[in-house]
Design a protein around this motif. Sequence first.
Motif, PDB file in Angstrom:
ATOM      1  N   GLU A 193       0.811  -1.207   0.000  1.00 40.45           N
ATOM      2  CA  GLU A 193       0.000   0.000   0.000  1.00 40.45           C
ATOM      3  C   GLU A 193       0.850   1.266   0.000  1.00 40.45           C
ATOM      4  O   GLU A 193       0.542   2.244  -0.684  1.00 40.45           O
ATOM      5  CB  GLU A 193      -0.913  -0.008   1.214  1.00 40.45           C
ATOM      6  N   GLU A 194       1.919   1.201   0.770  1.00 44.85           N
ATOM      7  CA  GLU A 194       2.811   2.354   0.871  1.00 44.85           C
ATOM      8  C   GLU A 194       3.227   2.849  -0.515  1.00 44.85           C
ATOM      9  O   GLU A 194       3.164   4.035  -0.827  1.00 44.85           O
ATOM     10  CB  GLU A 194       4.049   1.937   1.676  1.00 44.85           C
ATOM     11  N   LEU A 197       0.321   4.441  -2.424  1.00 41.96           N
ATOM     12  CA  LEU A 197       0.000   5.777  -1.936  1.00 41.96           C
ATOM     13  C   LEU A 197       1.044   6.795  -2.409  1.00 41.96           C
ATOM     14  O   LEU A 197       0.715   7.924  -2.781  1.00 41.96           O
ATOM     15  CB  LEU A 197      -0.091   5.776  -0.408  1.00 41.96           C
ATOM     16  N   ASP A 226     -10.805   3.737   7.681  1.00 43.81           N
ATOM     17  CA  ASP A 226      -9.345   3.783   7.826  1.00 43.81           C
ATOM     18  C   ASP A 226      -8.649   3.937   6.481  1.00 43.81           C
ATOM     19  O   ASP A 226      -7.673   4.672   6.354  1.00 43.81           O
ATOM     20  CB  ASP A 226      -8.824   2.499   8.483  1.00 43.81           C
ATOM     21  N   ARG A 230      -6.121   6.884   5.332  1.00 43.34           N
ATOM     22  CA  ARG A 230      -4.732   6.693   4.897  1.00 43.34           C
ATOM     23  C   ARG A 230      -4.477   7.382   3.558  1.00 43.34           C
ATOM     24  O   ARG A 230      -3.450   8.022   3.372  1.00 43.34           O
ATOM     25  CB  ARG A 230      -4.412   5.192   4.793  1.00 43.34           C
ATOM     26  N   LYS A 233      -4.107  11.152   3.858  1.00 41.31           N
ATOM     27  CA  LYS A 233      -2.815  11.655   4.337  1.00 41.31           C
ATOM     28  C   LYS A 233      -1.870  11.931   3.176  1.00 41.31           C
ATOM     29  O   LYS A 233      -1.031  12.817   3.248  1.00 41.31           O
ATOM     30  CB  LYS A 233      -2.170  10.626   5.285  1.00 41.31           C
ATOM     31  N   TYR A 234      -2.004  11.150   2.124  1.00 43.43           N
ATOM     32  CA  TYR A 234      -1.103  11.309   0.983  1.00 43.43           C
ATOM     33  C   TYR A 234      -1.618  12.325  -0.032  1.00 43.43           C
ATOM     34  O   TYR A 234      -0.860  13.087  -0.595  1.00 43.43           O
ATOM     35  CB  TYR A 234      -0.867   9.960   0.296  1.00 43.43           C
TER      36      TYR A 234
END
Length: 444
Positions: A193-194, A197, A226, A230, A233-234
Amino acid sequence: MLEGLREAVRKFLSGGAYEKAVEEFIRDLQRELLKADVNVKLVLELTRKVKERALKEEPPPGASRRDWFVKIVYEELSRFFGGDRDPVVDPPRRPWVILLVGVQGSGKTTSAGKLALFYSRRGYKVGLVSTDTYRPGALQQLKTLAEASGALFYGEDMGDPADIAFRGVRDLTSKGAEIVIVDTAGRHGYGEEEALLEEMRRISSRINPDEVIIVIDAAMGQKAYDLAARFHKYTPIGGILVAKTDGTARGGGVLSAAAATGATVKFIGTGEKLEELEVFKPRRFASRILGLGDLESLLEKLRALEEARDLEKTAEEMVKGKVTLRLVYRQFKAARKMGPFSKILQMIPGLSLAPEALREAAKIGEDKIDKWISIMDSMTYEELENPDIIDRSRMRRIALGSGTSIEDVKSLLEYYKNLRNLMKRLRRDRNLMRRLGIQDVDLE
Ligand SMILES: Nc1nc2c(ncn2[C@@H]2O[C@H](COP(=O)(O)OP(=O)(O)O)[C@@H](O)[C@H]2O)c(=O)[nH]1
Ligand SMILES: [Mg+2]
């Protein structure tokens, strides 16, 4: 989605002792919401509010407690799913660039096609950009959708997604696209996921979209909360599209989670076909899940009864105390909101106070009442309170200010005098007073 609620409403309206029916309905409501994966805390909060209002609020005369309760449930559920505000879907300026983000398989590419069709049908020239270089066939998938929806298309199947997005937006806007929708890959799924994103952030900062919409699979339920956080945030998420609401009971969880964060669900996908996309309107949604298509007439009746309560209050004030144009004004205003007087009289059997006065009013046409309202708009507070002070020169000023004639002003004052006499007569009618439950009237 939340199919069981219709049955619960039907059951509730069909009888049994009121208190018991309320308890039972609340239990049904909780069960249905939990089944839809709505967060437990949110469920309890909602049902607590419903109960509290049901205990505290008094339905207006003529309305049953049962109907009133349904109205409360409808209002609270509407709020629960986002409230009064329907999403704004028309872009405030053009060109308008929308970036679609979300995990793989959530429904992004399909939704891009749906949005293209939606906006094309609204009269916009739409462009679609494919930046998915990972999944074989992704480019062709979007291209086909572009053709089906009458949208322009741009895609490259190799290279850096951020660069492709940039070139796509430039190319399509130069060809006159008013709305450009950029589809992204989201190949990574949960594990990576990182990286996903990070890529979203890069695309976003490269094309600087006017709006980022996250596509969420309805089956995610409350976990969507959630996920969206997330992503947010990006790259700041401006709206949510909940796809596949047709395939799962858990859509309610996504929708309520979104509303709880103050995010706006703009669209919901309701099927695989291109036209199966809806603008998400909380009130419409609430009335649909409650099975209240036919409730519209009930709600209308309740609104009218509330106005009637207003009407009755002013009538009561008139009977009890001084008749002023201020009260007449309020009464006309309330009555006008309700529609034709004659209809009001039929509609509200409980409208017991000073029926003569209303019947008088019923004879006056609506045109005249509108005219009188504008005349009263031109009066000072003092004149409304003490119409006797209105002499010829005041009449002239009022007529001028309201765009009417002195004759019109006179006719209103005439009506006022008749009403005042009528009230005096009513006040002497002890029987009527008793019936109305009015004792301490100052008899002249
Ligand atoms: N039933 C249903 N299926 C949908 C909906 N939206 C997308 N799909 C299906 O979900 C699958 C994944 O969609 P896709 O757009 O390729 O997802 P992406 O990976 O995010 O681009 C496809 O089989 C679509 O047909 C929807 O609203 N309802
Ligand atoms: Mg895709």
